[in-house]
Enzyme design. Structure first.
Site, PDB file in Angstrom:
ATOM      1  N   CYS A   1      39.248  45.159  36.889  1.00 32.90           N
ATOM      2  CA  CYS A   1      38.546  44.234  37.734  1.00 32.90           C
ATOM      3  C   CYS A   1      39.303  43.957  39.050  1.00 32.90           C
ATOM      4  O   CYS A   1      38.669  43.887  40.071  1.00 32.90           O
ATOM      5  CB  CYS A   1      38.335  42.951  36.950  1.00 32.90           C
ATOM      6  SG  CYS A   1      37.209  41.839  37.730  1.00 32.90           S
TER       7      CYS A   1
ATOM      8  N   ARG B   1      38.199  36.676  39.037  1.00 41.44           N
ATOM      9  CA  ARG B   1      37.231  37.751  38.820  1.00 41.44           C
ATOM     10  C   ARG B   1      36.969  37.996  37.330  1.00 41.44           C
ATOM     11  O   ARG B   1      36.013  38.683  36.977  1.00 41.44           O
ATOM     12  CB  ARG B   1      37.740  39.039  39.475  1.00 41.44           C
ATOM     13  CG  ARG B   1      37.859  38.933  40.985  1.00 41.44           C
ATOM     14  CD  ARG B   1      38.630  40.096  41.569  1.00 41.44           C
ATOM     15  NE  ARG B   1      37.885  41.335  41.519  1.00 41.44           N
ATOM     16  CZ  ARG B   1      37.154  41.823  42.520  1.00 41.44           C
ATOM     17  NH1 ARG B   1      37.026  41.133  43.639  1.00 41.44           N
ATOM     18  NH2 ARG B   1      36.527  42.972  42.417  1.00 41.44           N
TER      19      ARG B   1
ATOM     20  N   TRP C   1      39.270  44.348  33.265  1.00 42.04           N
ATOM     21  CA  TRP C   1      38.123  43.934  32.468  1.00 42.04           C
ATOM     22  C   TRP C   1      37.660  45.180  31.736  1.00 42.04           C
ATOM     23  O   TRP C   1      37.244  46.154  32.353  1.00 42.04           O
ATOM     24  CB  TRP C   1      37.025  43.381  33.369  1.00 42.04           C
ATOM     25  CG  TRP C   1      35.836  42.824  32.660  1.00 42.04           C
ATOM     26  CD1 TRP C   1      35.706  41.586  32.101  1.00 42.04           C
ATOM     27  CD2 TRP C   1      34.570  43.475  32.458  1.00 42.04           C
ATOM     28  NE1 TRP C   1      34.449  41.430  31.557  1.00 42.04           N
ATOM     29  CE2 TRP C   1      33.733  42.571  31.757  1.00 42.04           C
ATOM     30  CE3 TRP C   1      34.060  44.741  32.793  1.00 42.04           C
ATOM     31  CZ2 TRP C   1      32.422  42.887  31.399  1.00 42.04           C
ATOM     32  CZ3 TRP C   1      32.762  45.061  32.435  1.00 42.04           C
ATOM     33  CH2 TRP C   1      31.969  44.139  31.747  1.00 42.04           C
TER      34      TRP C   1
ATOM     35  N   ASN D   1      39.720  50.582  39.474  1.00 45.07           N
ATOM     36  CA  ASN D   1      38.482  49.865  39.167  1.00 45.07           C
ATOM     37  C   ASN D   1      37.333  50.863  39.204  1.00 45.07           C
ATOM     38  O   ASN D   1      37.341  51.785  40.019  1.00 45.07           O
ATOM     39  CB  ASN D   1      38.202  48.770  40.193  1.00 45.07           C
ATOM     40  CG  ASN D   1      39.092  47.575  40.007  1.00 45.07           C
ATOM     41  OD1 ASN D   1      39.766  47.434  38.993  1.00 45.07           O
ATOM     42  ND2 ASN D   1      39.114  46.696  40.996  1.00 45.07           N
ATOM     43  N   GLY D   2      36.334  50.639  38.361  1.00 49.93           N
ATOM     44  CA  GLY D   2      35.182  51.521  38.354  1.00 49.93           C
ATOM     45  C   GLY D   2      35.084  52.300  37.062  1.00 49.93           C
ATOM     46  O   GLY D   2      35.767  52.006  36.069  1.00 49.93           O
TER      47      GLY D   2
ATOM     48  N   GLU E   1      18.475  29.348  35.350  1.00 55.49           N
ATOM     49  CA  GLU E   1      19.839  29.241  35.866  1.00 55.49           C
ATOM     50  C   GLU E   1      20.650  28.228  35.062  1.00 55.49           C
ATOM     51  O   GLU E   1      21.833  28.449  34.772  1.00 55.49           O
ATOM     52  CB  GLU E   1      19.805  28.863  37.352  1.00 55.49           C
ATOM     53  CG  GLU E   1      21.167  28.626  37.994  1.00 55.49           C
ATOM     54  CD  GLU E   1      22.072  29.838  37.999  1.00 55.49           C
ATOM     55  OE1 GLU E   1      23.269  29.669  38.314  1.00 55.49           O
ATOM     56  OE2 GLU E   1      21.613  30.953  37.692  1.00 55.49           O
TER      57      GLU E   1
ATOM     58  N   LYS F   1      24.119  29.116  33.070  1.00 57.63           N
ATOM     59  CA  LYS F   1      25.392  28.426  33.279  1.00 57.63           C
ATOM     60  C   LYS F   1      25.977  27.954  31.953  1.00 57.63           C
ATOM     61  O   LYS F   1      27.166  28.082  31.697  1.00 57.63           O
ATOM     62  CB  LYS F   1      25.190  27.227  34.214  1.00 57.63           C
ATOM     63  CG  LYS F   1      25.063  27.565  35.654  1.00 57.63           C
ATOM     64  CD  LYS F   1      26.346  28.146  36.217  1.00 57.63           C
ATOM     65  CE  LYS F   1      26.114  29.270  37.184  1.00 57.63           C
ATOM     66  NZ  LYS F   1      25.451  30.451  36.788  1.00 57.63           N
TER      67      LYS F   1
ATOM     68  N   GLU G   1      27.207  30.914  29.840  1.00 56.43           N
ATOM     69  CA  GLU G   1      28.344  31.580  30.466  1.00 56.43           C
ATOM     70  C   GLU G   1      29.665  30.883  30.153  1.00 56.43           C
ATOM     71  O   GLU G   1      30.664  31.545  29.840  1.00 56.43           O
ATOM     72  CB  GLU G   1      28.172  31.616  31.997  1.00 56.43           C
ATOM     73  CG  GLU G   1      27.298  32.719  32.522  1.00 56.43           C
ATOM     74  CD  GLU G   1      27.234  32.699  34.035  1.00 56.43           C
ATOM     75  OE1 GLU G   1      27.303  33.763  34.640  1.00 56.43           O
ATOM     76  OE2 GLU G   1      27.104  31.600  34.637  1.00 56.43           O
TER      77      GLU G   1
ATOM     78  N   HIS H   1       4.101  29.277  22.625  1.00 57.78           N
ATOM     79  CA  HIS H   1       3.911  30.681  22.272  1.00 57.78           C
ATOM     80  C   HIS H   1       5.158  31.259  21.605  1.00 57.78           C
ATOM     81  O   HIS H   1       5.470  32.440  21.795  1.00 57.78           O
ATOM     82  CB  HIS H   1       3.528  31.475  23.522  1.00 57.78           C
ATOM     83  CG  HIS H   1       2.273  30.985  24.163  1.00 57.78           C
ATOM     84  ND1 HIS H   1       1.019  31.245  23.659  1.00 57.78           N
ATOM     85  CD2 HIS H   1       2.081  30.192  25.246  1.00 57.78           C
ATOM     86  CE1 HIS H   1       0.113  30.667  24.414  1.00 57.78           C
ATOM     87  NE2 HIS H   1       0.718  30.014  25.390  1.00 57.78           N
TER      88      HIS H   1
ATOM     89  N   LYS I   1      33.755  38.404  37.827  1.00 61.00           N
ATOM     90  CA  LYS I   1      33.126  37.771  38.994  1.00 61.00           C
ATOM     91  C   LYS I   1      32.330  38.786  39.807  1.00 61.00           C
ATOM     92  O   LYS I   1      31.214  38.520  40.218  1.00 61.00           O
ATOM     93  CB  LYS I   1      34.208  37.131  39.874  1.00 61.00           C
ATOM     94  CG  LYS I   1      33.649  36.400  41.096  1.00 61.00           C
ATOM     95  CD  LYS I   1      32.821  35.200  40.697  1.00 61.00           C
ATOM     96  CE  LYS I   1      32.357  34.405  41.889  1.00 61.00           C
ATOM     97  NZ  LYS I   1      31.447  33.317  41.512  1.00 61.00           N
TER      98      LYS I   1
END
Length: 611
Positions: free
Chosen positions: A2, A27, A73, A99-100, A484, A488, A491, A507, A606
């Site tokens: 990360c 991050r 990460w 990274n990647g 949202e 939150k 998370e 439903h 992040k």
């Protein structure tokens, strides 16, 4: 991924690298490591955080004026000491952080194994560093050439920082799809995944583009392509204030950023909104405004919180500007062969401007001939450079992994855009446009007022922090806000939470409601108010616990709900900016009561720079 940090210069590298890694902790990561090149090479890495790394390094600290560091990460392989970065090649000729994702790593690994290479880790990164070494030894080339030739064989995304003990005063960085920034100091260079670790040392940076390779040594810096084409480095000044990344008197970055929202919203419309002249001016869109005004359709792409902001934008743009809008997950967009024409506008939203899925969506949209616009927070980011035009949010650095002020800044931009287009297209009168502008300008003060309810919201959190499930319900503009709010909570507190349109509980979700189920219902006094009151009654009939977000002075919902949190009266089209704030505070207080790491939730990053 990360986080990457690199340094070469006249100072000791280890303190600079460690300080940089701490700046990148926001991050999200699960392991950390450093590689320092002095009279001898020192590589130390560990599962856990930067404090665990510092403890493992111990005293004395490694000596050397060249160093790299990484917070990982996990993608390939579990979080372990062995899988942590930096990775050293089998014969010790290269040390690398990455990274990647190297998509063809399995093929490359098989070829290297046939040539006698063995591997200690499960990572694609160890494959890359051994590929570089193999080319270096087999071809008898310089480290720089070996890096470029190896990257030419790679399929995937990377941001790397690498050096060879054979050339102990040369640091090499390269990027493709994963961001890297080079800081230019006086006789020293810094490399990082973003400008945060660099800002304390220099404000002069080079924003690396895809395919760039930077070679830094005591003689200076060269910028090339992987095909060895020389490039002229473009040095820019970053305007981040180092104090923006300090906690100040707040316990967590997330809380600080929640409380920064009055300022960040003002900064987002500062210089763009003029109430006296009844005017909204978005300078970054001036050149494309005729095409934007004539758009037959707008497609908004984003991920996570940015996707939720896009949903609010859909309501705003269709309501005020009468333009058909579709909101797409960027992660799904390019894989479903979407129908796009040159008459369409694709609007990409990202806090970091580096989200890999969103960048992929942008590339597809450009290929199809659509006008591609961006809304992002980071000046000079990949999205800002790859779109045809766009708008910066100016929210300032957001350190907490769970986005807060970025969401309200993005919605602020979308609100300005919707009213501007509505006025230009003749769907809003000058009086309506002016009323909207005045309503938007009042938002920061009203957010300040909501923040004064933090203690009340904490009391609500104390009642429900041990719950295992939450529902969030809303209608109209409040439905994306419910999504949202649920995001939150899950998370940062690890409580399972779901957001629904309030009418949808009949439903299916209503089957979940009992006396143990807290239900957060967004019930401002808007055109859906009576319907939402009916939904509250449905929840109460099943003994659900209702936490209601209501307009100040509400008496009807107050008699039904277990707890009410008030927001000031406002225009319905900007109420989403107000209603999300108590949900942010509720999630924050619940997470703190549960003992969670609010700023760095487990398993999250992040800036998600892999697809």
């Amino acid at each position: 991924m990360c986080g990457i940090v690199g340094y070469i210069g006249y100072r000791e590298a280890y303190p600079i690298v460690i300080e940089g890694l701490r700046k990148l902790e926001y991050r999200g990561y699960d392991s950390a490591g450093v590689g320092i090149m002095g009279k001898e090479l020192t590589v130390i890495k560990t599962k856990g955080n930067v404090d665990a790394l510092v403890a493992k390094v111990g005293h004395p600290m490694p000596q050397g004026r060249l160093g790299i560091g990484h917070t990982r990460w996990a993608t390939h392989g579990e979080p372990t000491d062995v899988n942590a970065h930096p990775h050293t090649s089998m014969h010790g000729h290269f040390v690398l952080v990455h990274n990647g994702i190297i998509e063809n790593y399995a093929e490359l690994k098989s070829k290297l194994e046939h040539r006698g290479y063995t591997f200690k880790s499960e990572t694609d990164t160890e494959v890359l560093v051994n590929l570089i070494e193999y080319i270096y030894l087999r071809g008898k080339v310089t480290p720089e050439i070996a890096v470029r030739l190896a990257l030419y064989k790679v399929v995937g995304a990377y941001g790397i920082c690498v050096f060879s003990p054979d050339e102990p005063r040369t640091l090499i960085a390269a990027r493709l799809g994963s961001p890297l920034v080079v800081g230019v100091g006086d006789g020293e260079y810094f490399v990082a995944s973003d400008a945060t670790p660099i800002a304390a040392h220099t404000q002069s940076v080079i924003l690396m583009n895809d395919g760039d390779v930077a070679i830094m040594n005591d003689e200076g810096l060269e910028l090339k392509t992987i095909r060895n084409e020389r490039l002229k480095p473009e040095v820019k000044l970053i305007d981040w204030d180092v104090e923006d990344t300090d906690l100040g008197h707040f316990e967590h970055y997330m809380l600080k950023e929640i409380y920064e929202q009055p300022k960040s919203i003002r900064d987002t419309f500062r210089g763009r909104v003029n109430a006296e002249q009844h005017m909204i001016k978005l300078g970054g869109l001036l050149d494309v405004m005729p095409r934007l005004s004539d758009a037959q359709r707008i497609v908004i792409v984003g991920c996570g919180t940015s996707w939720h902001a896009g949903l609010v934008g859909e309501y705003l743009l269709e309501d005020l500007a009468r333009i058909p809008v579709e909101v797409e997950y960027a992660s799904e967009f390019r894989y479903r062969n979407p129908i796009l024409t040159p008459n369409d506008v694709v609007l990409a939203i990202s806090q970091s401007g580096e989200t890999a899925d969103t960048l992929a969506a942008i590339q597809l949209a450009k290929h199809k001939g659509a006008l591609v616009l961006g809304i992002c927070n980071v000046v000079g980011s990949s999205i800002s450079r790859q779109t045809n035009a766009g708008v910066y949010t100016h929210a300032g650095p957001e350190i907490g992994v769970a986005s807060t002020k970025a969401f309200t800044a993005q919605v602020t931009v979308l609100a300005m855009l919707a009213s501007l287009l509505g006025y230009k297209r003749g769907h809003l009168s000058e009086e309506q446009h002016h009323e909207f502008i005045c309503g938007l300008l009042e938002v920061p003060d009203k957010v300040e007022h909501i923040l004064q309810s933090s203690d009340l919201i904490k009391q609500v959190a104390q009642q429900y922090y041990q719950a295992t499930n939450f529902l969030f319900l809303g209608r109209g503009y409040m439905f994306p806000v419910a999504l949202e709010g649920a995001l939150k909570l899950k998370e940062i507190s690890y409580i399972h939470a779901e957001g629904y349109p309030a009418a949808e509980i009949k439903h299916g979700p209503i089957a979940l409601i009992d006396e143990y189920m807290p239900v957060v219902i967004l019930a401002p006094r808007d055109r859906s108010y009576e319907k939402v009151v009916s939904n509250i009654q449905e929840v109460k009939a099943r003994h659900g616990k209702v936490i209601a977000i209501v307009t100040e002075g509400d008496t009807v919902v107050r008699e039904l709900a277990d707890y009410c949190i008030e927001i000031p009266q406002s225009l319905p089209v900007v109420e989403a900016l107000l209603a999300v704030v108590p949900l942010q505070l509720l999630s924050y207080h619940i997470a703190v009561l549960r003992g969670c790491n609010v700023d760095r939730p487990r398993n999250l990053a992040k800036s998600v720079t892999v697809e």
